[in-house]
Write a protein that holds these residues in place. Structure first.
Motif, PDB file in Angstrom:
ATOM      1  N   ASP A   1       4.230   5.015   3.890  1.00  0.00           N
ATOM      2  CA  ASP A   1       3.811   6.415   3.797  1.00  0.00           C
ATOM      3  C   ASP A   1       5.051   7.294   3.852  1.00  0.00           C
ATOM      4  OD1 ASP A   1       0.696   7.604   4.378  1.00  0.00           O
ATOM      5  OD2 ASP A   1       2.339   9.056   4.390  1.00  0.00           O
ATOM      6  N   VAL A   2       4.893   8.520   3.366  1.00  0.00           N
ATOM      7  CA  VAL A   2       5.975   9.497   3.494  1.00  0.00           C
ATOM      8  C   VAL A   2       5.933  10.168   4.869  1.00  0.00           C
ATOM      9  CG1 VAL A   2       4.639  11.444   2.541  1.00  0.00           C
ATOM     10  CG2 VAL A   2       7.117  11.417   2.296  1.00  0.00           C
ATOM     11  N   ASP A   3       4.771  10.123   5.494  1.00  0.00           N
ATOM     12  CA  ASP A   3       4.528  10.910   6.702  1.00  0.00           C
ATOM     13  C   ASP A   3       4.731  10.063   7.970  1.00  0.00           C
ATOM     14  OD1 ASP A   3       3.305  13.397   7.961  1.00  0.00           O
ATOM     15  OD2 ASP A   3       1.967  11.818   8.691  1.00  0.00           O
TER      16      ASP A   3
ATOM     17  N   LEU B   1       8.222   5.496   2.518  1.00  0.00           N
ATOM     18  CA  LEU B   1       8.315   5.604   1.052  1.00  0.00           C
ATOM     19  C   LEU B   1       7.723   6.925   0.582  1.00  0.00           C
ATOM     20  CD1 LEU B   1       7.272   2.090  -0.374  1.00  0.00           C
ATOM     21  CD2 LEU B   1       9.570   2.998   0.015  1.00  0.00           C
TER      22      LEU B   1
ATOM     23  N   ALA C   1       1.576   9.504  10.223  1.00  0.00           N
ATOM     24  CA  ALA C   1       0.698   8.463   9.662  1.00  0.00           C
ATOM     25  C   ALA C   1       1.268   7.081   9.971  1.00  0.00           C
ATOM     26  CB  ALA C   1       0.558   8.656   8.151  1.00  0.00           C
TER      27      ALA C   1
ATOM     28  N   ASN D   1      -6.570   7.761  -2.486  1.00  0.00           N
ATOM     29  CA  ASN D   1      -6.662   9.171  -2.074  1.00  0.00           C
ATOM     30  C   ASN D   1      -5.308   9.848  -1.910  1.00  0.00           C
ATOM     31  OD1 ASN D   1      -9.537   9.118  -1.905  1.00  0.00           O
ATOM     32  ND2 ASN D   1      -9.327   7.937   0.001  1.00  0.00           N
TER      33      ASN D   1
ATOM     34  N   THR E   1       7.722  10.358  -4.808  1.00  0.00           N
ATOM     35  CA  THR E   1       8.331  11.382  -5.675  1.00  0.00           C
ATOM     36  C   THR E   1       9.855  11.216  -5.738  1.00  0.00           C
ATOM     37  OG1 THR E   1       8.600  13.034  -3.927  1.00  0.00           O
ATOM     38  CG2 THR E   1       6.515  13.069  -5.142  1.00  0.00           C
TER      39      THR E   1
ATOM     40  N   GLN F   1      -6.257   2.282   8.059  1.00  0.00           N
ATOM     41  CA  GLN F   1      -7.521   1.558   8.229  1.00  0.00           C
ATOM     42  C   GLN F   1      -7.846   0.633   7.062  1.00  0.00           C
ATOM     43  OE1 GLN F   1      -7.216   4.670   7.382  1.00  0.00           O
ATOM     44  NE2 GLN F   1      -8.952   5.487   6.236  1.00  0.00           N
TER      45      GLN F   1
ATOM     46  N   ILE G   1      -3.959  14.759  -3.612  1.00  0.00           N
ATOM     47  CA  ILE G   1      -3.484  15.527  -2.443  1.00  0.00           C
ATOM     48  C   ILE G   1      -1.963  15.441  -2.401  1.00  0.00           C
ATOM     49  CG2 ILE G   1      -3.851  15.969   0.018  1.00  0.00           C
ATOM     50  CD1 ILE G   1      -6.460  14.546  -0.107  1.00  0.00           C
TER      51      ILE G   1
ATOM     52  N   GLU H   1       0.853  -1.189   0.000  1.00  0.00           N
ATOM     53  CA  GLU H   1       0.000   0.000   0.000  1.00  0.00           C
ATOM     54  C   GLU H   1       0.885   1.234   0.000  1.00  0.00           C
ATOM     55  OE1 GLU H   1      -2.736   0.680   3.281  1.00  0.00           O
ATOM     56  OE2 GLU H   1      -3.769   2.235   2.121  1.00  0.00           O
TER      57      GLU H   1
HETATM   58  C1  LIG Z   1      -5.604  11.942   2.059  1.00  0.00           C
HETATM   59  S1  LIG Z   1      -4.369  10.895   2.733  1.00  0.00           S
HETATM   60  C2  LIG Z   1      -4.992   9.296   2.259  1.00  0.00           C
HETATM   61  C3  LIG Z   1      -4.626   8.235   3.245  1.00  0.00           C
HETATM   62  C4  LIG Z   1      -5.245   6.855   2.988  1.00  0.00           C
HETATM   63  N1  LIG Z   1      -4.724   6.274   1.777  1.00  0.00           N
HETATM   64  C5  LIG Z   1      -6.737   6.952   2.934  1.00  0.00           C
HETATM   65  O1  LIG Z   1      -7.325   6.827   1.847  1.00  0.00           O
HETATM   66  O2  LIG Z   1      -7.357   7.175   3.980  1.00  0.00           O
HETATM   67  C6  LIG Z   1      -2.995  11.142   1.652  1.00  0.00           C
HETATM   68  C7  LIG Z   1      -1.782  10.342   2.066  1.00  0.00           C
HETATM   69  O3  LIG Z   1      -0.796  10.455   1.039  1.00  0.00           O
HETATM   70  C8  LIG Z   1       0.469  10.491   1.653  1.00  0.00           C
HETATM   71  N2  LIG Z   1       1.421  11.034   0.692  1.00  0.00           N
HETATM   72  C9  LIG Z   1       1.436  12.272   0.172  1.00  0.00           C
HETATM   73  N3  LIG Z   1       2.465  12.425  -0.665  1.00  0.00           N
HETATM   74  C10 LIG Z   1       3.122  11.237  -0.695  1.00  0.00           C
HETATM   75  C11 LIG Z   1       4.275  10.760  -1.364  1.00  0.00           C
HETATM   76  N4  LIG Z   1       4.978  11.568  -2.168  1.00  0.00           N
HETATM   77  N5  LIG Z   1       4.676   9.484  -1.176  1.00  0.00           N
HETATM   78  C12 LIG Z   1       3.975   8.675  -0.351  1.00  0.00           C
HETATM   79  N6  LIG Z   1       2.874   9.069   0.339  1.00  0.00           N
HETATM   80  C13 LIG Z   1       2.455  10.336   0.168  1.00  0.00           C
HETATM   81  C14 LIG Z   1       0.229  11.363   2.876  1.00  0.00           C
HETATM   82  O4  LIG Z   1       1.249  11.245   3.843  1.00  0.00           O
HETATM   83  C15 LIG Z   1      -1.109  10.831   3.354  1.00  0.00           C
HETATM   84  O5  LIG Z   1      -0.960   9.737   4.243  1.00  0.00           O
END
Ligand SMILES: C[S@@+](CC[C@H](N)C(=O)[O-])C[C@H]1O[C@@H](n2cnc3c(N)ncnc32)[C@H](O)[C@@H]1O
Length: 177
Positions: A36-38, A62, A41, A83, A65, A18, A87, A11
């Motif tokens: 995730d990058v964050d 991860l 999270a 999602n 970009t 979740q 964003i 993922e």
């Molecule tokens: C709106 S949240 C969606 C989280 C989850 N997938 C969901 O649908 O509930 C956007 C997610 O994208 C991650 N994200 C943003 N840019 C990213 C990147 N360059 N590489 C990996 N994750 C990234 C953010 O950290 C965040 O957890």
């Protein structure tokens, strides 16, 4: 069945985590790798992984970009990303498609969930949403489906299914050629 028996799912952008918790409960045969990058999270993902450590793998840091983000990963059979591409800058979609093309084998599926635009036929809710996103960050925005499909085609996929989901969202199923 959308996922093969014994699937190993990576993922991307797991957020709170979740989705992995939900899908592994439905499918005791699959392994789900969070990422995730964050870092905030990732803390939430870790909590889910501790509850079901046989199926949910501790998050990887991860950033799609970053060039070569797909290197040195365990073998996987599928990628799931919900999602994120609206964003994040368009470079995130570019990196996702590039890395997925490198990681997946012929016939493997990538699942991309979220809102999409359909030119003049776009849902008003998604036009409003994209305007809101662009106010928050000009490089964010709901993506045109034609652009997303073209991107994945360029990286060795074809759009196998487009499933309508609640509230003007879609689940796109791309398959590797
Ligand atoms: C709106 S949240 C969606 C989280 C989850 N997938 C969901 O649908 O509930 C956007 C997610 O994208 C991650 N994200 C943003 N840019 C990213 C990147 N360059 N590489 C990996 N994750 C990234 C953010 O950290 C965040 O957890």
């Amino acid at each position: 069945m959308m996922l093969p028996q014994g699937a190993r799912v990576l993922e991307i952008a797991s957020g709170a985590g979740q989705h992995g918790a939900y899908f592994t409960e439905l499918r005791p045969d699959i392994i789900w790798q969070y990422s995730d990058v964050d870092t905030d999270a990732q803390e939430s993902q870790k909590a889910y992984a501790c509850e079901n450590s046989s199926q949910l793998k501790l998050p990887l840091q991860l950033d799609v970009t970053q060039g070569n983000w797909w290197q040195r990963l365990e073998p996987i059979t599928n990628i799931y990303c919900a999602n994120m591409i609206h964003i994040a800058p368009w470079e995130a979609a570019l990196g996702l498609a590039k890395g997925a093309g490198e990681l997946l084998q012929a016939g493997d599926k990538l699942f991309l969930y979220g809102p999409f635009l359909f030119g003049v036929d776009s849902a008003q809710s998604n036009l409003d949403f994209t305007a809101n996103l662009k106010q928050r960050n000009p490089v964010w925005g709901v993506r045109e489906l034609v652009d997303v499909e073209e991107l994945f085609v360029e990286n060795g996929f074809y759009l196998d299914q487009k499933i309508t989901m609640p509230r003007d969202n879609y689940l796109l199923v791309f398959r590797k050629r």
